[in-house]
Design a protein around this motif. Sequence first.
Motif, mmCIF file in Angstrom:
data_model
loop_
_atom_site.group_PDB
_atom_site.id
_atom_site.type_symbol
_atom_site.label_atom_id
_atom_site.label_comp_id
_atom_site.label_asym_id
_atom_site.label_seq_id
_atom_site.Cartn_x
_atom_site.Cartn_y
_atom_site.Cartn_z
ATOM 1 N N SER A 134 0.788 -1.236 0.000
ATOM 2 C CA SER A 134 0.000 0.000 0.000
ATOM 3 C C SER A 134 0.822 1.290 0.000
ATOM 4 N N ASP A 141 -3.498 3.588 -0.272
ATOM 5 C CA ASP A 141 -4.507 2.623 -0.702
ATOM 6 C C ASP A 141 -3.854 1.382 -1.313
ATOM 7 N N VAL A 142 -4.570 0.298 -1.238
ATOM 8 C CA VAL A 142 -4.143 -0.963 -1.845
ATOM 9 C C VAL A 142 -4.608 -0.974 -3.298
#
Length: 317
Positions: free
Chosen positions: A85, A149-150
């Motif tokens: 991430s 964020d992933v």
Amino acid sequence: MAAALANPVMRRLLRVPPAYYVFAVLLAVLWVARPNMLNLNIMGIFVRQIVPLGILVLGQLLVMRVRSIDLSGGGVILLINYTISSGVFPGASMAFFIVLALAIGLAVGFFNGLMVGVRRVSAVIVTLAVGIVLVGFVQYLSSGKPPGDVPGMFADIYNTKLGPVPTPVIFWVAASAALSLFLSRTVFGRFVTSVGENVQAAHFSGVPVARTVVLTHTLAGLFAGIAALVQTASIAVGSVRVGLDLPILAVAATILGGVVFGRGEGGVWGPFFGVLSFALLFVVMTTFGVDEPGKLIAQGLIILLAAIFYGIRSRSN
């Protein structure tokens, strides 16, 4: 006469891992109180949430069967979540992240195994220390802030279903079945059983004790890496706290499932139902409006009852 009949029955009942009793009781409570919650789609959502724990338990039951323990899984999960991430590898493919996660898990597990199996260092101290080092490393790299964020491809795979059953749940069941067959049908499985029953006897029987311990820890690291991938996909964001509570829950679910240090009477499926029991407990507590402190107290009481159960059984043998 009644007492004579009762003793064998009692012994048989005491051999059943507590996880099955806890699961049955919670299922009955849910059936009476909220039968609509037993819908396959609803239960699939709740069970999917505990798949990372279920996968971590597969590694935990391995090391506990050879009289060891692994408390580093939370650090492994956190580090892998950060690498995915944080944007350290921009544009990396799903295959790259999978290989990286498995490599991290294997490396940590192999190091734990060498320290425990070859250097004879306390498993609790080594694995706890490794977990703390990994957490500290992530805290340093991230400055204590959530990294980002992933990639969306993780959530896309995590949210797939085969009919009404989420794909992560199917994967967990398949991995559990594969490990069960692996332990029951291979020479390594017999080595694990021998080491767990009596280390000295296993050594004098020609069992490679150190190598068996190293391999179980390495496999536990591999399962931690897989659990990290699933956990990261489930939350879809970076975190500096994700997975830190899972190692203790993994130990609890494993013990609840009948696997205590050196004794693997629950096999693979006992801990499997131990994890399901925690999932059902979460559903029951949520249904009755119990908040987070209440859930923690309930988890602790279940673990305490399991410990009392094993104490009673040990005295009856």
